[in-house]
Design a protein around this motif. Structure first.
Motif, PDB file in Angstrom:
ATOM      1  N   ALA A  90      -1.529   0.837 -14.086  1.00  0.00           N
ATOM      2  CA  ALA A  90      -1.923  -0.535 -14.408  1.00  0.00           C
ATOM      3  C   ALA A  90      -2.046  -1.402 -13.164  1.00  0.00           C
ATOM      4  O   ALA A  90      -2.526  -2.533 -13.239  1.00  0.00           O
ATOM      5  CB  ALA A  90      -0.906  -1.156 -15.368  1.00  0.00           C
ATOM      6  N   MET A  91      -1.616  -0.882 -12.023  1.00  0.00           N
ATOM      7  CA  MET A  91      -1.663  -1.647 -10.783  1.00  0.00           C
ATOM      8  C   MET A  91      -3.110  -1.786 -10.304  1.00  0.00           C
ATOM      9  O   MET A  91      -3.851  -0.801 -10.259  1.00  0.00           O
ATOM     10  CB  MET A  91      -0.831  -0.935  -9.709  1.00  0.00           C
ATOM     11  N   PRO A  92      -3.532  -2.996  -9.952  1.00  0.00           N
ATOM     12  CA  PRO A  92      -4.863  -3.142  -9.353  1.00  0.00           C
ATOM     13  C   PRO A  92      -5.005  -2.251  -8.135  1.00  0.00           C
ATOM     14  O   PRO A  92      -4.069  -2.127  -7.328  1.00  0.00           O
ATOM     15  CB  PRO A  92      -4.908  -4.627  -8.973  1.00  0.00           C
ATOM     16  N   ARG A  93      -6.150  -1.619  -7.999  1.00  0.00           N
ATOM     17  CA  ARG A  93      -6.322  -0.596  -6.966  1.00  0.00           C
ATOM     18  C   ARG A  93      -6.028  -1.126  -5.571  1.00  0.00           C
ATOM     19  O   ARG A  93      -5.411  -0.438  -4.751  1.00  0.00           O
ATOM     20  CB  ARG A  93      -7.751  -0.044  -7.024  1.00  0.00           C
ATOM     21  N   ASP A  94      -6.407  -2.339  -5.277  1.00  0.00           N
ATOM     22  CA  ASP A  94      -6.228  -2.880  -3.932  1.00  0.00           C
ATOM     23  C   ASP A  94      -4.766  -3.121  -3.591  1.00  0.00           C
ATOM     24  O   ASP A  94      -4.409  -3.269  -2.418  1.00  0.00           O
ATOM     25  CB  ASP A  94      -7.011  -4.187  -3.785  1.00  0.00           C
ATOM     26  N   PHE A  95      -3.883  -3.161  -4.604  1.00  0.00           N
ATOM     27  CA  PHE A  95      -2.478  -3.468  -4.362  1.00  0.00           C
ATOM     28  C   PHE A  95      -1.615  -2.228  -4.187  1.00  0.00           C
ATOM     29  O   PHE A  95      -0.404  -2.333  -4.058  1.00  0.00           O
ATOM     30  CB  PHE A  95      -1.919  -4.317  -5.515  1.00  0.00           C
ATOM     31  N   SER A  96      -2.207  -1.058  -4.203  1.00  0.00           N
ATOM     32  CA  SER A  96      -1.434   0.166  -4.029  1.00  0.00           C
ATOM     33  C   SER A  96      -0.835   0.230  -2.631  1.00  0.00           C
ATOM     34  O   SER A  96      -1.260  -0.467  -1.710  1.00  0.00           O
ATOM     35  CB  SER A  96      -2.320   1.386  -4.273  1.00  0.00           C
ATOM     36  N   GLU A  97       0.149   1.070  -2.481  1.00  0.00           N
ATOM     37  CA  GLU A  97       0.907   1.187  -1.229  1.00  0.00           C
ATOM     38  C   GLU A  97      -0.006   1.507  -0.048  1.00  0.00           C
ATOM     39  O   GLU A  97      -0.930   2.317  -0.160  1.00  0.00           O
ATOM     40  CB  GLU A  97       1.958   2.287  -1.378  1.00  0.00           C
ATOM     41  N   CYS A  98       0.259   0.850   1.086  1.00  0.00           N
ATOM     42  CA  CYS A  98      -0.518   1.098   2.303  1.00  0.00           C
ATOM     43  C   CYS A  98      -0.333   2.539   2.756  1.00  0.00           C
ATOM     44  O   CYS A  98       0.801   2.993   2.938  1.00  0.00           O
ATOM     45  CB  CYS A  98      -0.098   0.145   3.413  1.00  0.00           C
ATOM     46  N   ARG A  99      -1.431   3.253   2.940  1.00  0.00           N
ATOM     47  CA  ARG A  99      -1.373   4.660   3.335  1.00  0.00           C
ATOM     48  C   ARG A  99      -1.967   4.923   4.717  1.00  0.00           C
ATOM     49  O   ARG A  99      -1.641   5.911   5.355  1.00  0.00           O
ATOM     50  CB  ARG A  99      -2.128   5.513   2.308  1.00  0.00           C
ATOM     51  N   GLN A 100      -2.837   4.043   5.165  1.00  0.00           N
ATOM     52  CA  GLN A 100      -3.458   4.217   6.475  1.00  0.00           C
ATOM     53  C   GLN A 100      -2.696   3.380   7.499  1.00  0.00           C
ATOM     54  O   GLN A 100      -2.658   2.156   7.402  1.00  0.00           O
ATOM     55  CB  GLN A 100      -4.931   3.789   6.426  1.00  0.00           C
ATOM     56  N   LYS A 101      -2.107   4.024   8.468  1.00  0.00           N
ATOM     57  CA  LYS A 101      -1.238   3.307   9.394  1.00  0.00           C
ATOM     58  C   LYS A 101      -1.986   2.387  10.347  1.00  0.00           C
ATOM     59  O   LYS A 101      -1.350   1.621  11.081  1.00  0.00           O
ATOM     60  CB  LYS A 101      -0.366   4.278  10.181  1.00  0.00           C
ATOM     61  N   ASP A 102      -3.314   2.442  10.358  1.00  0.00           N
ATOM     62  CA  ASP A 102      -4.074   1.489  11.162  1.00  0.00           C
ATOM     63  C   ASP A 102      -4.577   0.315  10.322  1.00  0.00           C
ATOM     64  O   ASP A 102      -5.272  -0.565  10.833  1.00  0.00           O
ATOM     65  CB  ASP A 102      -5.249   2.184  11.851  1.00  0.00           C
ATOM     66  N   ARG A 103      -4.223   0.293   9.020  1.00  0.00           N
ATOM     67  CA  ARG A 103      -4.560  -0.825   8.136  1.00  0.00           C
ATOM     68  C   ARG A 103      -3.354  -1.088   7.237  1.00  0.00           C
ATOM     69  O   ARG A 103      -3.196  -0.470   6.186  1.00  0.00           O
ATOM     70  CB  ARG A 103      -5.805  -0.524   7.292  1.00  0.00           C
ATOM     71  N   LEU A 104      -2.512  -2.020   7.668  1.00  0.00           N
ATOM     72  CA  LEU A 104      -1.270  -2.301   6.952  1.00  0.00           C
ATOM     73  C   LEU A 104      -1.195  -3.779   6.580  1.00  0.00           C
ATOM     74  O   LEU A 104      -1.641  -4.642   7.336  1.00  0.00           O
ATOM     75  CB  LEU A 104      -0.054  -1.934   7.811  1.00  0.00           C
ATOM     76  N   CYS A 105      -0.603  -4.053   5.424  1.00  0.00           N
ATOM     77  CA  CYS A 105      -0.327  -5.440   5.052  1.00  0.00           C
ATOM     78  C   CYS A 105       0.821  -5.957   5.907  1.00  0.00           C
ATOM     79  O   CYS A 105       1.501  -5.188   6.600  1.00  0.00           O
ATOM     80  CB  CYS A 105       0.016  -5.534   3.559  1.00  0.00           C
ATOM     81  N   VAL A 106       1.079  -7.251   5.850  1.00  0.00           N
ATOM     82  CA  VAL A 106       2.080  -7.841   6.734  1.00  0.00           C
ATOM     83  C   VAL A 106       3.472  -7.302   6.438  1.00  0.00           C
ATOM     84  O   VAL A 106       4.291  -7.105   7.347  1.00  0.00           O
ATOM     85  CB  VAL A 106       2.047  -9.384   6.633  1.00  0.00           C
TER      86      VAL A 106
END
Length: 328
Positions: free
Chosen positions: A121-137
């Protein structure tokens, strides 16, 4: 002849206590950027490295279970607290999780951990960061898969107070719901008057104090402000975080006071020349001004004001509400 009848769903719902939690909605998006790595220390005008030293005070009994069950003085089976070297501690991992959850809630961050039932049910964009060169704050500050955290929180040993036997209500896992279509947000438990039950646990009594030490590497001024806000140091939106077990029963309310901040200097020279002595500048009388400047920077670039307002409303302290001792 006395007759009994089974109560219906509506009657059972009326018997249940109000929910001891509320939700902070998800932000409109997740903002991911390339993180600052650990290969070198950045210039002090953009990124700073330092140490935060403070004191944690228990505003309600604090219980963080070790997973060990022991026999108490009155021959009761007691769930014991976490210890290191014989002294009760708040594990650094527990502190990190509690602080990180606040950072996630008030910024454009991913939802790093979700249950199996809510994953779809989680919106796709909110899934856990997997690419270490693109991380949320949040992942940039507290780490992600393949990326080391820029914030290291030590175990917090108890420096004052006693462990006591407390009795908490029987707590159950949330009922699993299938086919969840909407996620209301991130859940936070409210403060209030402690509820009692029949399950004995070893807890640190209200008023206990713990030593708080955090090593911070390569954070921008705004990221420092986001971290300080998560500790509850936002003047306009103050709150207290919760930690450990029995949070629905109002255990685990804590206050984190900052006693000293040390900003490291000459870090680059220290690694270029093994003979140089690294120095640190202590922020003394200017501490409150420095905190305010960092938080202002975070408000201008990282913190979502509406989400912070909602979180501060949920975690407002003191709160005179009574926590449920039964079903809710």
């Amino acid at each position: 002849m006395r007759q009994f009848r089974r109560s219906g769903p509506r009657e059972r719902q009326q018997q249940a206590a109000p929910k001891p939690f509320d939700f902070v909605p998800l932000p409109s998006r997740v903002n991911r950027k390339r993180p600052i790595g650990h290969d070198r220390y950045r210039e002090t005008d953009t990124h700073t490295t330092g140490k935060v030293i403070g004191t944690i005070t228990a505003l309600s009994p604090v219980y963080i279970g070790s997973g060990i069950i022991d026999i108490g003085q009155d021959v009761e089976l007691i769930k014991t607290a976490v210890r290191t070297g014989g002294n009760v501690v708040i594990p650094g991992s527990s502190l990190k999780g509690a602080i990180r959850s606040v950072v996630e809630a008030i910024s454009e961050s991913c939802v790093c951990k979700v249950s199996r039932n809510t994953r779809y049910a989680m919106p796709r964009d909110f899934s856990e960061c997997r690419q270490k060169d693109r991380l949320c704050v949040s992942c940039r500050m507290f780490g992600a898969m393949g990326f080391q955290s820029n914030i290291a929180i030590q175990d917090a040993p108890r420096i004052d107070g006693q462990t006591v036997t407390k009795y908490v209500p029987e707590l159950y896992r949330p009922r699993q719901q299938r086919g969840i279509k909407h996620i209301p947000g991130r859940k936070f438990y409210k403060h209030g008057e402690v509820a009692t039950g029949e399950t004995p646990v070893e807890a640190c009594e209200k008023g206990s104090k713990f030593r708080f030490v955090v090593q911070v590497d390569n954070l921008t001024q705004a990221e420092w402000g986001l971290f300080l806000t998560a500790l509850g140091h936002h003047t306009a939106h103050p709150f207290k975080i919760k930690i450990g077990g029995a949070k629905p029963a109002c255990f685990g309310s804590i206050d984190i006071e900052i006693d000293e901040v040390q900003i490291e200097e000459q870090n680059q020279q220290r690694y270029l020349d093994w003979n140089i002595q690294s120095e640190s500048a202590r922020i003394g009388e200017q501490l409150e001004t420095w905190k305010s400047e960092c938080i202002d920077a975070a408000m201008n670039s990282l913190i979502q004001r509406d989400l912070l307002t909602k979180l501060a409303e949920i975690l407002s302290y003191p709160n005179e509400r009574s926590c449920p001792s039964g079903l809710y």
